[in-house]
Design a protein around this motif. Structure first.
Motif, PDB file in Angstrom:
ATOM      1  N   ALA A  85       0.853  -1.368   0.025  1.00 43.31           N
ATOM      2  CA  ALA A  85       0.136  -0.048   0.154  1.00 43.31           C
ATOM      3  C   ALA A  85       0.705   1.164   0.098  1.00 43.31           C
ATOM      4  O   ALA A  85       0.436   2.063  -0.679  1.00 43.31           O
ATOM      5  CB  ALA A  85      -1.174   0.103   1.195  1.00 43.31           C
ATOM      6  N   TRP A  88       2.176   1.603  -3.511  1.00 43.65           N
ATOM      7  CA  TRP A  88       1.125   1.931  -4.448  1.00 43.65           C
ATOM      8  C   TRP A  88       0.751   3.301  -4.229  1.00 43.65           C
ATOM      9  O   TRP A  88       0.450   3.966  -5.614  1.00 43.65           O
ATOM     10  CB  TRP A  88       0.021   1.066  -3.979  1.00 43.65           C
ATOM     11  N   ARG A  89       0.740   3.826  -3.171  1.00 49.10           N
ATOM     12  CA  ARG A  89       0.489   5.427  -3.042  1.00 49.10           C
ATOM     13  C   ARG A  89       1.501   6.322  -3.603  1.00 49.10           C
ATOM     14  O   ARG A  89       1.233   7.399  -3.853  1.00 49.10           O
ATOM     15  CB  ARG A  89      -0.003   5.526  -1.607  1.00 49.10           C
ATOM     16  N   VAL A 112      -6.865  -3.988   0.303  1.00 44.98           N
ATOM     17  CA  VAL A 112      -5.560  -3.298   0.111  1.00 44.98           C
ATOM     18  C   VAL A 112      -6.086  -2.518  -1.029  1.00 44.98           C
ATOM     19  O   VAL A 112      -6.661  -2.888  -2.072  1.00 44.98           O
ATOM     20  CB  VAL A 112      -4.496  -4.209  -0.452  1.00 44.98           C
ATOM     21  N   THR A 113      -6.152  -1.006  -0.871  1.00 47.63           N
ATOM     22  CA  THR A 113      -6.721  -0.027  -1.981  1.00 47.63           C
ATOM     23  C   THR A 113      -5.530   0.747  -2.480  1.00 47.63           C
ATOM     24  O   THR A 113      -4.358   1.158  -1.907  1.00 47.63           O
ATOM     25  CB  THR A 113      -7.985   0.703  -1.322  1.00 47.63           C
ATOM     26  N   GLY A 116      -3.957   3.935  -0.554  1.00 49.26           N
ATOM     27  CA  GLY A 116      -2.930   3.557   0.477  1.00 49.26           C
ATOM     28  C   GLY A 116      -3.533   2.849   1.744  1.00 49.26           C
ATOM     29  O   GLY A 116      -3.069   2.879   3.064  1.00 49.26           O
ATOM     30  N   VAL A 118      -5.193  -0.065   4.126  1.00 47.64           N
ATOM     31  CA  VAL A 118      -5.088  -1.476   4.257  1.00 47.64           C
ATOM     32  C   VAL A 118      -5.986  -1.731   5.469  1.00 47.64           C
ATOM     33  O   VAL A 118      -5.751  -1.309   6.670  1.00 47.64           O
ATOM     34  CB  VAL A 118      -3.895  -2.097   4.876  1.00 47.64           C
TER      35      VAL A 118
END
Length: 186
Positions: A85, A88-89, A112-113, A116, A118
């Protein structure tokens, strides 16, 4: 949190079993492009389950990165999800990806998006995708009113209800499971 369209993935922990199920529909805009996409996987030697919603190519990229994190952190799912995360962010390429993951092991379920997040849900179930709220509602009702059902039966029925309602979810389901220790000896 971003609401990803075009699928439903449901994960559940119940009576020692962990199950993730997903429909198989892939859409291209408002058209069904494929009916049997496999959106769930076993990772880290079958000890962790993962499901994805969103752009298929983006989701595969995230699954690969998550597997790398699992290797780096010796199978520690929570730490791997947090590190994914973070990447990813902040990563220029990754932050453009449009997908979500749900991951599970015997101890936890996580969503998990790309923002950011979790998230570890309050209940022993997690759902992502356009049909997520239908699937989650059905699963919660089954857990409350039909606790004698297995996790697999609950996930299957919840996805069936969702597919009957959500136009982005079909009835071609795929499941992965971690069975409880007692059922392995049967």
């Amino acid at each position: 949190m971003t609401q990803v369209q075009s699928t439903t993935v449901l994960a559940m922990m119940h009576n020692g079993a962990v199950v993730i199920g997903a429909d198989g529909q892939a859409t291209f805009g408002h058209t069904v492009a494929k009916h049997n996409v496999k959106k769930v996987r076993k990772l880290f030697g079958g000890k962790i389950l993962a499901g994805f919603a969103g752009s298929t190519a983006d989701a595969f990229t995230l699954l690969e990165r998550f597997e790398e994190k699992l290797q780096s952190y010796h199978g520690n799912m929570k730490r791997s999800a947090i590190e994914l995360a973070k990447d990813w962010r902040t990563d220029r390429i990754l932050k453009r990806l449009e997908a979500m993951l749900v991951v599970a092991n015997r101890e936890a379920l996580l969503m998990v998006t790309g923002t950011g997040d979790v998230l570890e849900p309050d209940y022993p179930l997690a759902a992502i995708g356009s049909g997520s709220m239908y699937a989650q509602s059905a699963a919660m009702a089954l857990m409350k009113h039909a606790p004698h059902l297995t996790a697999m039966e609950m996930v299957r029925e919840s996805l069936t209800i969702t597919a009957d309602i959500c136009i982005y979810t079909n009835h071609n389901f795929v499941f992965e499971a971690l069975q409880n220790e007692d059922s392995k000896n049967d």
